[in-house]
Structures are given as C-alpha cells and as structure tokens.
Design a protein around this motif. Sequence first.
Motif, PDB file in Angstrom:
ATOM      1  N   ARG A 364       0.810  -1.225   0.000  1.00  0.00           N
ATOM      2  CA  ARG A 364       0.000   0.000   0.000  1.00  0.00           C
ATOM      3  C   ARG A 364       0.842   1.275   0.000  1.00  0.00           C
ATOM      4  NH1 ARG A 364      -2.672  -1.106   5.944  1.00  0.00           N
ATOM      5  NH2 ARG A 364      -0.807  -0.791   7.216  1.00  0.00           N
ATOM      6  N   ARG A 365       2.153   1.157   0.211  1.00  0.00           N
ATOM      7  CA  ARG A 365       3.002   2.355   0.130  1.00  0.00           C
ATOM      8  C   ARG A 365       4.377   1.988  -0.402  1.00  0.00           C
ATOM      9  NH1 ARG A 365       6.581   3.057   4.537  1.00  0.00           N
ATOM     10  NH2 ARG A 365       6.240   1.614   6.279  1.00  0.00           N
ATOM     11  N   ASP A 366       5.053   2.975  -0.989  1.00  0.00           N
ATOM     12  CA  ASP A 366       6.376   2.763  -1.571  1.00  0.00           C
ATOM     13  C   ASP A 366       7.445   2.982  -0.497  1.00  0.00           C
ATOM     14  OD1 ASP A 366       4.874   2.514  -3.817  1.00  0.00           O
ATOM     15  OD2 ASP A 366       5.477   4.429  -4.718  1.00  0.00           O
ATOM     16  N   ASP A 367       8.258   1.968  -0.266  1.00  0.00           N
ATOM     17  CA  ASP A 367       9.309   2.091   0.752  1.00  0.00           C
ATOM     18  C   ASP A 367      10.413   1.088   0.418  1.00  0.00           C
ATOM     19  OD1 ASP A 367      10.925   2.249   2.987  1.00  0.00           O
ATOM     20  OD2 ASP A 367       9.258   2.436   4.394  1.00  0.00           O
ATOM     21  N   ASN A 368      11.393   1.532  -0.348  1.00  0.00           N
ATOM     22  CA  ASN A 368      12.479   0.637  -0.769  1.00  0.00           C
ATOM     23  C   ASN A 368      13.354   0.210   0.405  1.00  0.00           C
ATOM     24  OD1 ASN A 368      11.962   0.487  -3.606  1.00  0.00           O
ATOM     25  ND2 ASN A 368      12.673   2.618  -3.783  1.00  0.00           N
ATOM     26  N   ARG A 369      13.481   1.082   1.407  1.00  0.00           N
ATOM     27  CA  ARG A 369      14.280   0.714   2.578  1.00  0.00           C
ATOM     28  C   ARG A 369      13.618  -0.435   3.328  1.00  0.00           C
ATOM     29  NH1 ARG A 369      16.122   5.417   6.548  1.00  0.00           N
ATOM     30  NH2 ARG A 369      17.228   5.927   4.612  1.00  0.00           N
ATOM     31  N   LEU A 370      12.312  -0.397   3.500  1.00  0.00           N
ATOM     32  CA  LEU A 370      11.594  -1.487   4.153  1.00  0.00           C
ATOM     33  C   LEU A 370      11.724  -2.775   3.354  1.00  0.00           C
ATOM     34  CD1 LEU A 370       9.662  -2.606   6.299  1.00  0.00           C
ATOM     35  CD2 LEU A 370       7.752  -1.716   4.930  1.00  0.00           C
ATOM     36  N   ALA A 371      11.675  -2.674   2.030  1.00  0.00           N
ATOM     37  CA  ALA A 371      11.825  -3.866   1.190  1.00  0.00           C
ATOM     38  C   ALA A 371      13.187  -4.523   1.415  1.00  0.00           C
ATOM     39  CB  ALA A 371      11.643  -3.488  -0.275  1.00  0.00           C
ATOM     40  N   ALA A 372      14.246  -3.698   1.524  1.00  0.00           N
ATOM     41  CA  ALA A 372      15.584  -4.249   1.754  1.00  0.00           C
ATOM     42  C   ALA A 372      15.670  -4.918   3.132  1.00  0.00           C
ATOM     43  CB  ALA A 372      16.627  -3.148   1.631  1.00  0.00           C
ATOM     44  N   GLU A 373      15.040  -4.318   4.145  1.00  0.00           N
ATOM     45  CA  GLU A 373      15.046  -4.914   5.486  1.00  0.00           C
ATOM     46  C   GLU A 373      14.329  -6.261   5.497  1.00  0.00           C
ATOM     47  OE1 GLU A 373      13.351  -2.099   8.118  1.00  0.00           O
ATOM     48  OE2 GLU A 373      15.021  -0.684   8.006  1.00  0.00           O
ATOM     49  N   LEU A 374      13.224  -6.344   4.779  1.00  0.00           N
ATOM     50  CA  LEU A 374      12.471  -7.603   4.741  1.00  0.00           C
ATOM     51  C   LEU A 374      13.253  -8.684   4.002  1.00  0.00           C
ATOM     52  CD1 LEU A 374       8.895  -6.216   4.043  1.00  0.00           C
ATOM     53  CD2 LEU A 374       9.811  -7.057   6.199  1.00  0.00           C
ATOM     54  N   ARG A 375      14.014  -8.324   3.000  1.00  0.00           N
ATOM     55  CA  ARG A 375      14.868  -9.294   2.311  1.00  0.00           C
ATOM     56  C   ARG A 375      15.896  -9.876   3.280  1.00  0.00           C
ATOM     57  NH1 ARG A 375      12.818 -10.777  -2.702  1.00  0.00           N
ATOM     58  NH2 ARG A 375      12.314  -8.949  -3.945  1.00  0.00           N
ATOM     59  N   GLY A 428       8.146 -14.388  -3.487  1.00  0.00           N
ATOM     60  CA  GLY A 428       6.858 -14.159  -4.132  1.00  0.00           C
ATOM     61  C   GLY A 428       6.287 -12.793  -3.831  1.00  0.00           C
ATOM     62  N   VAL A 429       5.790 -12.602  -2.614  1.00  0.00           N
ATOM     63  CA  VAL A 429       5.069 -11.377  -2.273  1.00  0.00           C
ATOM     64  C   VAL A 429       5.976 -10.152  -2.343  1.00  0.00           C
ATOM     65  CG1 VAL A 429       3.637 -10.242  -0.539  1.00  0.00           C
ATOM     66  CG2 VAL A 429       3.531 -12.724  -0.796  1.00  0.00           C
ATOM     67  N   LEU A 430       7.187 -10.255  -1.789  1.00  0.00           N
ATOM     68  CA  LEU A 430       8.084  -9.089  -1.813  1.00  0.00           C
ATOM     69  C   LEU A 430       8.532  -8.759  -3.221  1.00  0.00           C
ATOM     70  CD1 LEU A 430      10.316  -9.720   1.354  1.00  0.00           C
ATOM     71  CD2 LEU A 430       8.260  -8.307   1.120  1.00  0.00           C
ATOM     72  N   THR A 431       8.737  -9.755  -4.053  1.00  0.00           N
ATOM     73  CA  THR A 431       9.101  -9.505  -5.455  1.00  0.00           C
ATOM     74  C   THR A 431       7.971  -8.784  -6.179  1.00  0.00           C
ATOM     75  OG1 THR A 431      10.524 -11.454  -5.500  1.00  0.00           O
ATOM     76  CG2 THR A 431       9.771 -10.606  -7.612  1.00  0.00           C
ATOM     77  N   LEU A 432       6.736  -9.212  -5.910  1.00  0.00           N
ATOM     78  CA  LEU A 432       5.583  -8.553  -6.518  1.00  0.00           C
ATOM     79  C   LEU A 432       5.427  -7.122  -5.998  1.00  0.00           C
ATOM     80  CD1 LEU A 432       3.080 -11.546  -6.368  1.00  0.00           C
ATOM     81  CD2 LEU A 432       4.099 -10.558  -8.432  1.00  0.00           C
ATOM     82  N   ALA A 433       5.695  -6.933  -4.684  1.00  0.00           N
ATOM     83  CA  ALA A 433       5.611  -5.574  -4.139  1.00  0.00           C
ATOM     84  C   ALA A 433       6.671  -4.672  -4.764  1.00  0.00           C
ATOM     85  CB  ALA A 433       5.779  -5.625  -2.622  1.00  0.00           C
ATOM     86  N   ALA A 434       7.886  -5.214  -4.946  1.00  0.00           N
ATOM     87  CA  ALA A 434       8.935  -4.424  -5.594  1.00  0.00           C
ATOM     88  C   ALA A 434       8.556  -4.086  -7.039  1.00  0.00           C
ATOM     89  CB  ALA A 434      10.245  -5.202  -5.571  1.00  0.00           C
ATOM     90  N   LYS A 435       7.907  -5.018  -7.710  1.00  0.00           N
ATOM     91  CA  LYS A 435       7.439  -4.772  -9.075  1.00  0.00           C
ATOM     92  C   LYS A 435       6.389  -3.655  -9.092  1.00  0.00           C
ATOM     93  CE  LYS A 435       5.051  -7.164 -12.858  1.00  0.00           C
ATOM     94  NZ  LYS A 435       4.481  -8.467 -13.308  1.00  0.00           N
ATOM     95  N   ARG A 436       5.496  -3.673  -8.120  1.00  0.00           N
ATOM     96  CA  ARG A 436       4.474  -2.628  -8.027  1.00  0.00           C
ATOM     97  C   ARG A 436       5.107  -1.259  -7.849  1.00  0.00           C
ATOM     98  NH1 ARG A 436       2.361   0.648  -4.782  1.00  0.00           N
ATOM     99  NH2 ARG A 436       3.703   0.016  -3.059  1.00  0.00           N
ATOM    100  N   ILE A 437       6.143  -1.206  -6.967  1.00  0.00           N
ATOM    101  CA  ILE A 437       6.813   0.073  -6.726  1.00  0.00           C
ATOM    102  C   ILE A 437       7.558   0.525  -7.983  1.00  0.00           C
ATOM    103  CG2 ILE A 437       8.611   1.203  -5.369  1.00  0.00           C
ATOM    104  CD1 ILE A 437       7.852  -0.664  -3.045  1.00  0.00           C
ATOM    105  N   ARG A 438       8.246  -0.410  -8.607  1.00  0.00           N
ATOM    106  CA  ARG A 438       9.071  -0.074  -9.781  1.00  0.00           C
ATOM    107  C   ARG A 438       8.214   0.431 -10.939  1.00  0.00           C
ATOM    108  NH1 ARG A 438      11.235  -4.498  -9.892  1.00  0.00           N
ATOM    109  NH2 ARG A 438      10.089  -5.539 -11.585  1.00  0.00           N
TER     110      ARG A 438
END
Length: 558
Positions: A364-375, A428-438
């Motif tokens: 629901r929001r764009d946050d590349n830093r959060l995406a890196a932490e979740l990875r 799966g989910v995080l890759t799709l979320a990154a795709k949504r942001i990108r």
Amino acid sequence: MGAMPATHALIELLGDVALLLWGVHMVRTGILRAFGGDLRQLLGRALRNRLAACLAGLGVTVALQSSTATGMMATSFLADGVIGLMPALAVMLGANAGTALVVWALSFDITIVFPALIFVGLVIFRTGTRTRSRNLGRATIGLGLVLLSLHLLVGTIVPDTVAPEARELISAITREPLPVLVMAALITWAMHSSIAAVLVIVSLADSGLVTPLAALAMVLGANLGSAFNPLLAATSGDRNALRLPIGNLFNRIAGCVAVLPFLPETAAYLSQIEPDPGRMAAGFHLLFNVVLALLFILPLASQAKLLEKLIPDRPRSDDPASPRYLDAASLDVPRVALANASREALRMADVVEEMLKGSRELLRRDDNRLAAELRRMDYVLDRLHGSLKRFLGELSQRELSEEDAARLAHVQTVALNLEHAGDIIDKGVLTLAAKRIRRHLRLTGRQAAEAEAMHDHLLAQLRLAGAVFMGDDLRSALRLVEEKERFREFERAAAESQFAELAEGPDQAETSSLHLDVVRDLKRVDAHLAAIAHPLLERSNLLRPSRLVRLPRPGDAQ
C-alpha cells in the motif's frame, strides 16, 4: 592367591569403573524416559520456595542418580525466566545431598541382590508392552549393574591381589590430603559422575588401600570435581546459565576450605563412630553435603544478588540470525533440549510475523528501505532454520523416548514450514511488491482491502499455529486447518473481479494480475501455517489422507 600384576589390576579396575558408569547412566536415562516429564513438573511446582526447591532437588536427584540432570532442569527454568537464581541454587544444594544419599545407601553390603535386579529388569524390559515399563526395566538393570560393578571393584582392589609395588605407590600418593583432594577432583571431573567416583572411593577404603584420612580427602575432591562439569558446559550459554554452576562451585569450595584443615581430627573421630572405612567415607560424604545445604540455604538470597552483580547480563548479540537458546549442554537432557528448540522455533515465527506485516505495508506504500530490510529477514530466517536443523540432528542421535521423538519431529515440521513460508514471502510477495513500486502501480480500493484482510487472516493463523505448537491444543489445530477455506474465498473473489477490471485499461489489468499473484502466494503461506497442525491431528486420527471423494470402481459392491 598371588599378587595381581599392576597392569592386570589397572585394566580390571578400568573395566569395573566403566561398568559402574554405564550402570549409573542406565538408571538415569531409564528414569528420565519413564518419568522425565513428571519429574520436571514436580521440580517446576516446587521452585517458588527455597526449602521446597531444596527438597525437590534432593528427591529428583535420588530418582535420576544424577545431580547434573537435575541442574539442567533448574537451568532451563532459570533461562526461561520462570524462576529466579535463588531457588535454582536451592535445587543444587538438594541435588548434591541427593547424590550423597544414593552413595550412602549403596555403601551397604547389598551386592547379593544384583543378580535378582538384573534378572527382574530384563524380564520387565523384554515383556513390557508400554514404553514406561520398558524404561523402568532399563533402570532396574542399571541398578543391578551398579551393584555388580561394586562387587567386582572390591574383588579387584583387595590388598592380597594387588602387587606390593602398586600398594606402595598408592600409599605414597595418598599421604598428603591436599594433593589427594586435587587428584580426586580431576578424576571425578573426567568420570562425569560424582556417584561413581565416590563409590570407587568407598571401595578403595573398604579394601584398605587408602587410609581413612585419604578417603575423606578424596571425598572432598569428588565433591569439588563434580561441580566443574556443569560450569564448563555453561561457559557457552547465557549469563543465567553461568551463574548457577558458579554459585554451586563456590559452595563446594567454601566447604572444602572449611573442612580440610580439620580433616585429620575428623577422620579420627568418625573412625570411632563407624569402624567400617567404606561406610565412614559414604557417611562423611552425606554429612558434608547436608551441612552445606543447611549452612547456605538461609543466605541464598544474598548469594544470588552477589552473583548477579558479579556476572551481569551480557548484552544481546546484534546479529538476529544467531540462535539464542540452542545450548549444546542441554542435549544430554532431551526434554530440556526440545524446550530450547521450541523457543528457537518461536523466534522463527516472530520473523515470519514481521515479514508479513512488512509485506502488507509494501503493498500500500512505496518504501524501498523497508523492502531491503524484509529481504534480510529471510536471510535471518534461513540462518535460524539451519542452526535449529543441526541442533535437532544432533539430538536425534541420542536415545529418545517415543514422546520426545514425536516432539522432535513436530519441531522439525514447524521449522520447515516457517522457513518455506518465509521463502514464499521473500521470492513471491516481496518480489511482486517491488514490481508494483518499480512500475508505479496502485492497488484499487477493493484490492487493497482484500490484501489487508488476507494479511490479517495470516497473522491470526500464525498466532494460532504458535498456540497449537506450544500447547498441543486440539481445538485450535482443527480451527487452524478449517480456516484455510477463507483463502479459497479470497482467490475466487479476486478471479471473478479480474474480468471486470480488464475493461478499465491496461494499467488496471496489470494491477489485477499482480493482485491475483499475491493472493496465490499468500494462499501458499497459509497452507504452510496450517501444516503446523498436521502432526497433532495425525496423532489424534483427525486428518484425512485426501479430500477427494472416492468413486466406486468397476466390480465394487453397490
């Protein structure tokens, strides 16, 4: 009968001691497998009061014939935060007195009963149909082997069968109390059993190979040496696990320092009361530990505060991927090891929970830093799973009861499903979320609400899975599996709405496809969480092999 050569006598002595150690081990493992859970519960209920804790430590140790096993149970309660250091120290005072009581009882001439114990134990073991009865048979055989080994020890080390040069050597090295104390401490540490060590001392005293003074010095050394094994085992653990053996060692050292200067007078006085040297040594061992318990039980609160001040809590490791509870020393007590493994599995569940919450935010929001932490969290999850898998692999090589083996398999199932759930979220989910942001895509209001509902459902499922895992709650297990139906509804609703959204434009079509992929990945996560309940449902015969309806085959009766 001529004197036995020194080499021959040494080989026989080593064999007798090995048989004694094995007998003690069989008694301990047999009782642990038969009543380990009951003894742990008894100990846990008694740890609120120092006197009750001391008596419980004595009783559990008499049953297990191992103060180390009792100490491991107390350490696990201490590490879990269930009790404080003071009652744990009280348990060790009682455990030390318990081992002395066992030695005193075995010092009497009851070797005539060992053939009966071995025979009865074998009959119980071979004819028993239940695990508990077979383990009781194992413990009975072990007790018979202990008595047999004592009988053999006396036959090996009687003066007439020992060469003169060996007797002279023993006399020379046991002349001074302090070196004898240090030597006995080292031998007891190597034997890993104070009961076995003191029983050997009793046999040496009975045979006349050592003087009463040397026997008492050796008893002091055995008490000191038995305190080193728990200390060395705890050096790699947390500070709570270290304080308890240090406190126990301090009590032993204080007792040895207080008694050693008066040892000649003590030996002369006890020899008048008990002329039998072996029973005198066993009685001194019991008296020493009982007096220590009486002296230290009152100032335990002050001792606990001093230990906490001298050994402050170590700061937690900054590496979240490092296991916190997988103490290698606990492998000798399977129930404690399994409790530690369960706690580490719950840490994995906490990581999965953080990943789910984070993926909900990223949709629901764009946050590349959060995406890196979740990875990085998936890396933490993989590391924790690897450590837990190795720990359980080592534990599986030990002799486990059926109940412990089933629990080990359940912990493995939980850890594997959590690790797979994390992989699905990551890949799966995080890759799709990154795709949504990108691609600067935005979920519709309906899609965002569905994603929110799915994540809330999974978080509730994860908490329910934790309750099933730790509490063996059958009702929660049934609910966990039944709630899988919710995701079929989510998937059906997303698929039905996709066709309506295709007409709204290419952007909405791509968003709809991404949303449908998220639904399918989250459904796979839900399947892994529900699988945590499968071992309990299988044991309760409440899990069908298949959901398919079996069609009648040609030739089947109508």
